[in-house]
Design a protein around this motif. Structure first.
Motif, PDB file in Angstrom:
ATOM      1  N   THR A   1    -121.664-107.620  55.839  1.00 14.76           N
ATOM      2  CA  THR A   1    -122.497-106.543  55.321  1.00 14.76           C
ATOM      3  C   THR A   1    -122.601-105.419  56.340  1.00 14.76           C
ATOM      4  OG1 THR A   1    -124.472-107.649  56.129  1.00 14.76           O
ATOM      5  CG2 THR A   1    -123.774-108.171  53.918  1.00 14.76           C
TER       6      THR A   1
ATOM      7  N   GLY B   1    -123.901-110.531  71.011  1.00 14.73           N
ATOM      8  CA  GLY B   1    -124.817-111.159  70.066  1.00 14.73           C
ATOM      9  C   GLY B   1    -126.176-111.418  70.674  1.00 14.73           C
TER      10      GLY B   1
ATOM     11  N   LEU C   1    -130.116-104.430  55.065  1.00 13.91           N
ATOM     12  CA  LEU C   1    -130.779-105.559  55.729  1.00 13.91           C
ATOM     13  C   LEU C   1    -132.071-105.207  56.436  1.00 13.91           C
ATOM     14  CD1 LEU C   1    -127.694-107.302  57.343  1.00 13.91           C
ATOM     15  CD2 LEU C   1    -129.127-108.214  55.513  1.00 13.91           C
TER      16      LEU C   1
ATOM     17  N   GLN D   1    -120.945-114.823  58.066  1.00  9.24           N
ATOM     18  CA  GLN D   1    -121.123-113.387  57.791  1.00  9.24           C
ATOM     19  C   GLN D   1    -120.549-112.547  58.923  1.00  9.24           C
ATOM     20  OE1 GLN D   1    -123.710-115.576  57.678  1.00  9.24           O
ATOM     21  NE2 GLN D   1    -124.333-115.608  55.537  1.00  9.24           N
ATOM     22  N   HIS D   2    -120.577-113.069  60.125  1.00  8.91           N
ATOM     23  CA  HIS D   2    -119.973-112.325  61.228  1.00  8.91           C
ATOM     24  C   HIS D   2    -118.441-112.440  61.173  1.00  8.91           C
ATOM     25  CE1 HIS D   2    -120.014-110.120  64.976  1.00  8.91           C
ATOM     26  NE2 HIS D   2    -119.020-110.887  65.373  1.00  8.91           N
TER      27      HIS D   2
ATOM     28  N   PHE E   1    -130.185-109.567  49.727  1.00  5.84           N
ATOM     29  CA  PHE E   1    -130.477-108.132  49.597  1.00  5.84           C
ATOM     30  C   PHE E   1    -131.451-107.857  48.452  1.00  5.84           C
ATOM     31  CE2 PHE E   1    -126.482-108.118  51.942  1.00  5.84           C
ATOM     32  CZ  PHE E   1    -126.752-107.200  52.928  1.00  5.84           C
TER      33      PHE E   1
ATOM     34  N   GLY F   1    -120.920-117.089  65.624  1.00  8.09           N
ATOM     35  CA  GLY F   1    -119.795-117.148  64.683  1.00  8.09           C
ATOM     36  C   GLY F   1    -120.204-117.580  63.286  1.00  8.09           C
TER      37      GLY F   1
ATOM     38  N   ASN G   1    -118.936-118.116  75.121  1.00  8.30           N
ATOM     39  CA  ASN G   1    -120.178-118.694  74.611  1.00  8.30           C
ATOM     40  C   ASN G   1    -120.483-119.934  75.430  1.00  8.30           C
ATOM     41  OD1 ASN G   1    -122.142-120.106  72.893  1.00  8.30           O
ATOM     42  ND2 ASN G   1    -121.588-118.551  71.376  1.00  8.30           N
ATOM     43  N   LYS G   2    -121.767-120.156  75.694  1.00 11.96           N
ATOM     44  CA  LYS G   2    -122.079-121.312  76.541  1.00 11.96           C
ATOM     45  C   LYS G   2    -122.145-122.610  75.736  1.00 11.96           C
ATOM     46  CE  LYS G   2    -127.109-120.854  76.463  1.00 11.96           C
ATOM     47  NZ  LYS G   2    -128.309-120.494  77.170  1.00 11.96           N
ATOM     48  N   ASP G   3    -122.168-122.474  74.425  1.00 10.98           N
ATOM     49  CA  ASP G   3    -122.229-123.667  73.575  1.00 10.98           C
ATOM     50  C   ASP G   3    -120.817-124.026  73.097  1.00 10.98           C
ATOM     51  OD1 ASP G   3    -122.578-125.563  71.640  1.00 10.98           O
ATOM     52  OD2 ASP G   3    -123.673-124.261  70.255  1.00 10.98           O
TER      53      ASP G   3
ATOM     54  N   LEU H   1    -122.473-116.211  79.788  1.00  9.84           N
ATOM     55  CA  LEU H   1    -121.941-114.848  79.708  1.00  9.84           C
ATOM     56  C   LEU H   1    -122.414-113.982  80.869  1.00  9.84           C
ATOM     57  CD1 LEU H   1    -124.026-112.348  78.500  1.00  9.84           C
ATOM     58  CD2 LEU H   1    -124.084-113.961  76.635  1.00  9.84           C
TER      59      LEU H   1
ATOM     60  N   ILE I   1    -122.062-114.732  70.727  1.00 12.02           N
ATOM     61  CA  ILE I   1    -122.130-114.688  69.257  1.00 12.02           C
ATOM     62  C   ILE I   1    -121.734-116.067  68.746  1.00 12.02           C
ATOM     63  CG2 ILE I   1    -120.994-113.749  67.187  1.00 12.02           C
ATOM     64  CD1 ILE I   1    -120.803-111.072  68.609  1.00 12.02           C
TER      65      ILE I   1
ATOM     66  N   ALA J   1    -118.812-120.666  78.793  1.00 16.41           N
ATOM     67  CA  ALA J   1    -119.411-120.206  80.052  1.00 16.41           C
ATOM     68  C   ALA J   1    -120.679-119.429  79.783  1.00 16.41           C
ATOM     69  CB  ALA J   1    -118.420-119.299  80.787  1.00 16.41           C
TER      70      ALA J   1
ATOM     71  N   LYS K   1    -129.624-111.369  74.844  1.00 21.69           N
ATOM     72  CA  LYS K   1    -131.088-111.455  75.033  1.00 21.69           C
ATOM     73  C   LYS K   1    -131.876-110.155  74.897  1.00 21.69           C
ATOM     74  CE  LYS K   1    -131.548-115.802  77.297  1.00 21.69           C
ATOM     75  NZ  LYS K   1    -130.133-116.183  77.570  1.00 21.69           N
TER      76      LYS K   1
HETATM   77  C1  LIG Z   1    -127.252-111.554  53.669  1.00 21.61           C
HETATM   78  C2  LIG Z   1    -126.810-111.746  55.077  1.00 21.61           C
HETATM   79  C3  LIG Z   1    -125.939-110.855  55.614  1.00 21.61           C
HETATM   80  C4  LIG Z   1    -125.527-110.991  56.942  1.00 21.61           C
HETATM   81  N1  LIG Z   1    -124.637-110.097  57.439  1.00 21.61           N
HETATM   82  C5  LIG Z   1    -124.222-110.238  58.707  1.00 21.61           C
HETATM   83  C6  LIG Z   1    -123.266-109.354  59.279  1.00 21.61           C
HETATM   84  O1  LIG Z   1    -122.764-108.439  58.622  1.00 21.61           O
HETATM   85  N2  LIG Z   1    -122.909-109.535  60.573  1.00 21.61           N
HETATM   86  C7  LIG Z   1    -123.426-110.548  61.356  1.00 21.61           C
HETATM   87  O2  LIG Z   1    -123.070-110.643  62.535  1.00 21.61           O
HETATM   88  N3  LIG Z   1    -124.320-111.388  60.834  1.00 21.61           N
HETATM   89  C8  LIG Z   1    -124.739-111.254  59.545  1.00 21.61           C
HETATM   90  N4  LIG Z   1    -125.674-112.129  59.057  1.00 21.61           N
HETATM   91  C9  LIG Z   1    -126.379-113.011  60.004  1.00 21.61           C
HETATM   92  C10 LIG Z   1    -125.617-114.277  60.368  1.00 21.61           C
HETATM   93  O3  LIG Z   1    -125.865-115.256  59.405  1.00 21.61           O
HETATM   94  C11 LIG Z   1    -126.097-114.774  61.740  1.00 21.61           C
HETATM   95  O4  LIG Z   1    -127.477-115.005  61.693  1.00 21.61           O
HETATM   96  C12 LIG Z   1    -125.809-113.824  62.881  1.00 21.61           C
HETATM   97  O5  LIG Z   1    -124.452-113.419  62.861  1.00 21.61           O
HETATM   98  C13 LIG Z   1    -126.120-114.506  64.199  1.00 21.61           C
HETATM   99  O6  LIG Z   1    -125.956-113.617  65.268  1.00 21.61           O
HETATM  100  P1  LIG Z   1    -125.623-114.183  66.723  1.00 21.61           P
HETATM  101  O7  LIG Z   1    -124.359-114.954  66.672  1.00 21.61           O
HETATM  102  O8  LIG Z   1    -125.708-113.045  67.660  1.00 21.61           O
HETATM  103  O9  LIG Z   1    -126.886-115.097  67.039  1.00 21.61           O
HETATM  104  P2  LIG Z   1    -126.991-116.661  67.158  1.00 21.61           P
HETATM  105  O10 LIG Z   1    -126.469-117.346  65.976  1.00 21.61           O
HETATM  106  O11 LIG Z   1    -128.379-116.934  67.590  1.00 21.61           O
HETATM  107  O12 LIG Z   1    -125.996-117.008  68.335  1.00 21.61           O
HETATM  108  C14 LIG Z   1    -126.219-116.654  69.661  1.00 21.61           C
HETATM  109  C15 LIG Z   1    -125.112-117.311  70.459  1.00 21.61           C
HETATM  110  O13 LIG Z   1    -125.214-116.923  71.816  1.00 21.61           O
HETATM  111  C16 LIG Z   1    -124.908-118.033  72.633  1.00 21.61           C
HETATM  112  N5  LIG Z   1    -125.537-117.811  73.938  1.00 21.61           N
HETATM  113  C17 LIG Z   1    -126.857-117.721  74.207  1.00 21.61           C
HETATM  114  N6  LIG Z   1    -127.045-117.474  75.519  1.00 21.61           N
HETATM  115  C18 LIG Z   1    -125.828-117.424  76.089  1.00 21.61           C
HETATM  116  C19 LIG Z   1    -125.366-117.220  77.423  1.00 21.61           C
HETATM  117  N7  LIG Z   1    -126.218-117.015  78.427  1.00 21.61           N
HETATM  118  N8  LIG Z   1    -124.036-117.252  77.648  1.00 21.61           N
HETATM  119  C20 LIG Z   1    -123.153-117.463  76.627  1.00 21.61           C
HETATM  120  N9  LIG Z   1    -123.537-117.666  75.352  1.00 21.61           N
HETATM  121  C21 LIG Z   1    -124.858-117.642  75.088  1.00 21.61           C
HETATM  122  C22 LIG Z   1    -125.456-119.227  71.901  1.00 21.61           C
HETATM  123  O14 LIG Z   1    -124.778-120.401  72.295  1.00 21.61           O
HETATM  124  C23 LIG Z   1    -125.182-118.851  70.452  1.00 21.61           C
HETATM  125  O15 LIG Z   1    -123.927-119.368  70.020  1.00 21.61           O
HETATM  126  C24 LIG Z   1    -126.051-112.027  57.731  1.00 21.61           C
HETATM  127  C25 LIG Z   1    -126.927-112.951  57.169  1.00 21.61           C
HETATM  128  C26 LIG Z   1    -127.304-112.828  55.856  1.00 21.61           C
HETATM  129  C27 LIG Z   1    -128.240-113.828  55.261  1.00 21.61           C
END
Ligand SMILES: Cc1cc2nc3c(=O)[nH]c(=O)nc-3n(C[C@H](O)[C@H](O)[C@H](O)COP(=O)(O)OP(=O)(O)OC[C@H]3O[C@@H](n4cnc5c(N)ncnc54)[C@H](O)[C@@H]3O)c2cc1C
Lengths: 251, 321
Positions: free
Chosen positions: B253, B208, A180, B272-273, A38, B269, B287-289, B306, B267, B304, B212
């Motif tokens: 945050t 998450g 953010l 931070q989440h 931040f 995981g 999640n597919k992974d 999503l 998502i 699976a 897409k």
């Molecule tokens: C200072 C700071 C603060 C932050 N604060 C937060 C916060 O408050 N909340 C937060 O969430 N994050 C926060 N983050 C970000 C965090 O570190 C991650 O980057 C973020 O949570 C990732 O989001 P995601 O899981 O959606 O994306 P990704 O990590 O890209 O994950 C996407 C997931 O989707 C899955 N996927 C893709 N396609 C499919 C499909 N077709 N079917 C099933 N699964 C699929 C993938 O396997 C993957 O696991 C913060 C980061 C920082 C540095």
């Protein structure tokens, strides 16, 4: 315009945090430290304001150990003009950080103080607000956009709040804390890193600021959070829905 | 013995769970210190709100009116709330760690010369409190050492106050030095939604980056959300990419939620989440992974795609009804 930006040294947000068995803190061996994300956004915003307005000066300040020089150098490499490190050992309470910055504000007379909304180590989210009250200034916390009025006597800050986005107008000088989505910070360029080495980085022992460092909040121990066990894998959607209905009874 | 003053926040004249949870925690603190628990509501035209608040087992409700309190602003509210705490002899001020509480209470702490603990999740019998640090990876046991204390409480960690009795409402003219005010409310751009509030819903479905795009949130995720009568949340990645509004972000945050059922869709995981949802009662991950870290905290994990699983789940849930 003169902008003071606060920057804290914190563990890399991607690092795995482990609590020390003796409960005195977290394990710091081999831990990578970075500029609090931040704060990095706050630095970036200051640089953008400077680039847009011209003639502005961006001064960084950090309160902490001597090693926090690294984070200040990072900010200088991004483009800040000079830096001040208030040397303090161990845990510095948010109130003491606010008091230290209050003293620097009196010395530097900035038009704007930019900070991160929270440090990702302590997660307190209080210093900017405390500082604003100490100075009798306005504040725009959790900022996702900052716009300056034509005469620069005030700024309109868009804030990320529960239920939506709020706009407030704050008179300058003011404290603004970054959320953010205010911007995406730049990386320091190689020439930037070279230049940063020659930029001024002044150190001041915290004792020289003459602030009250009495303990307000005492930390007794640090413990790991209750562990959550991974449950079962299900093979099909039908199985999932059945279990949620009959076993977990949540749908 | 210290009396407690609970700041009962309202958003444009409605109380959310935030106010009642702050009251619940305030009553605990008052019982512990042997003092009385009062509540304050600030604003204009707040008579009905004060009467409503009076039903929740506090000693007194202070209805603090002033034109400068019409909209929430940090400096005017900090002046009024701290003046009230001094005038009524309340050494402990409590509020929710909501976006208003976080913005306001540190200023109140400075005005009162009080030590402040933010976002606490436990109040212990010995006067110590617990607050999460490092995205919930290190729990700090702390105590405020100053005679006056300001505390913000994590809304998911305490029970809302139950209705009991009928307190007296006292109208108070706020003490505000208007010349010192530096913040002006300009406007509120509300995220309109007919769904339950994210922090109050029994079921939360979050999407998450795996979704897409924003269109898929609408066509793939929302039908499941609505079939479950759930609130919708999101990861930071989904918010940053502009798929959904900012205030849906769950995490360190963003918002902290702890529903009966949390379903994380696409998502990964990141810590931070997890910081924003791992106290949910039942966690489901789709999640597919199969290596995704979200599975390590999930009670039920489905590996699976999503885009296939979520519509199927909607159908299956509908059949239950
Ligand atoms: C200072 C700071 C603060 C932050 N604060 C937060 C916060 O408050 N909340 C937060 O969430 N994050 C926060 N983050 C970000 C965090 O570190 C991650 O980057 C973020 O949570 C990732 O989001 P995601 O899981 O959606 O994306 P990704 O990590 O890209 O994950 C996407 C997931 O989707 C899955 N996927 C893709 N396609 C499919 C499909 N077709 N079917 C099933 N699964 C699929 C993938 O396997 C993957 O696991 C913060 C980061 C920082 C540095």
């Amino acid at each position: 315009m003169k902008i003071l930006v606060a920057a804290k040294r914190v563990p890399d947000p991607n690092a795995t945090i482990k609590v020390r068995p003796d409960g005195t803190g977290i394990v710091t061996d081999n831990l990578k430290f970075v500029v609090n994300p931040f704060c990095e956004i706050a630095i970036e915003e200051a640089l953008r304001i400077k680039e847009k307005q011209g003639g502005a000066e961006v001064v960084l300040v950090s309160i902490g150990d001597k090693v926090a020089q690294e984070q200040l150098r990072t900010g200088l490499a991004m483009g800040a003009d000079r830096a001040i490190l208030v040397l303090a050992e161990g845990n510095v309470e948010p109130i003491a950080v606010a008091r230290a910055i209050e003293k620097l504000v009196a010395q530097e007379n900035p038009d704007l103080v930019l900070m991160g909304k929270q440090a990702i180590d302590d997660d307190s989210n209080v210093v900017g607000q405390m500082l604003a009250e100490m100075l009798g200034w306005g504040q725009g916390t959790f900022a996702s956009e900052i716009k300056f009025a034509g005469d620069k006597g005030s700024a309109v800050v868009t804030r990320e709040v529960d239920g939506g986005l709020e706009d407030v107008e704050v008179k300058l000088p003011a404290i603004i804390t970054a959320d953010l989505r205010l911007n995406e910070p730049r990386y320091a360029s190689l020439p930037g890193i070279m230049k940063a080495r020659k930029k001024e980085l002044k150190e001041i022992p915290i004792a020289d600021l003459g602030i009250d460092q009495g303990v307000q909040v005492k930390t007794h121990k640090i413990s790991p959070p209750p562990a959550r066990q991974a449950g079962k894998r299900v093979e099909t959607v039908q199985q999932l829905v059945d279990l949620l209905h009959t076993e977990a009874k949540v749908i | 013995m210290s009396n407690v003053l609970v700041f009962a926040e309202h958003q444009h004249k409605t109380f959310s769970k935030n106010a009642l949870v702050a009251l619940g925690a305030g009553k605990t603190l008052a019982a512990q210190s042997g003092g009385e628990c009062h509540a304050a509501v600030l604003g204009t035209g707040i008579g009905a709100l004060a009467t409503e608040l009076a039903k929740y087992g506090v000693k007194k409700v202070f209805a603090v009116e002033h034109a400068a309190l019409e909209h929430y602003t940090a400096d005017a509210h900090a002046q009024a709330l701290s003046a009230l705490a001094e005038e009524k002899g309340c050494d402990i001020v409590v509020g929710a760690a909501s976006s208003i509480g976080k913005d306001l209470l540190p200023r109140v702490a400075v005005r009162l010369g009080a030590g402040m603990a933010s976002d606490i999740t436990e109040i212990n019998g010995d006067g110590t409190m617990v607050r999460p640090t490092y995205a919930g990876n290190a729990m700090a046991t702390i105590s405020i050492e100053t005679p006056r204390k300001v505390i913000s409480v994590r809304v998911t960690a305490f029970e809302p106050a139950a209705a009991e009795g009928q307190a007296e409402v006292e109208n108070v003219a706020a003490k505000i030095d208007e010349g010192a005010l530096k913040i002006k409310f300009v406007g509120f751009n509300e995220t309109k939604s007919d769904r339950p509030a994210l922090t109050e819903a029994k079921v939360v479905v979050s999407g998450g980056r795996g979704l897409k795009n924003g269109e898929n949130f609408k066509t793939v995720l929302e039908p499941l959300v609505d079939t479950l009568g759930a609130a919708m949340g999101a990861s930071r990645a989904a918010v940053d990419a502009g798929f959904v509004p900012n205030d849906l972000q769950v995490g360190q945050t963003g918002k902290v939620v702890a529903p009966e059922l949390y379903i994380a869709v696409g998502i990964s995981g990141a810590i931070q989440h997890l910081a924003g949802m791992k106290d949910s009662k039942v966690i489901v991950a789709i999640n597919k992974d199969e290596e995704a870290p979200i599975f390590q905290v999930s009670d039920y994990g489905l590996v699976a795609d999503l885009f296939k699983a979520v519509p199927e789940m909607k159908e299956a849930v509908e059949k239950l009804k």
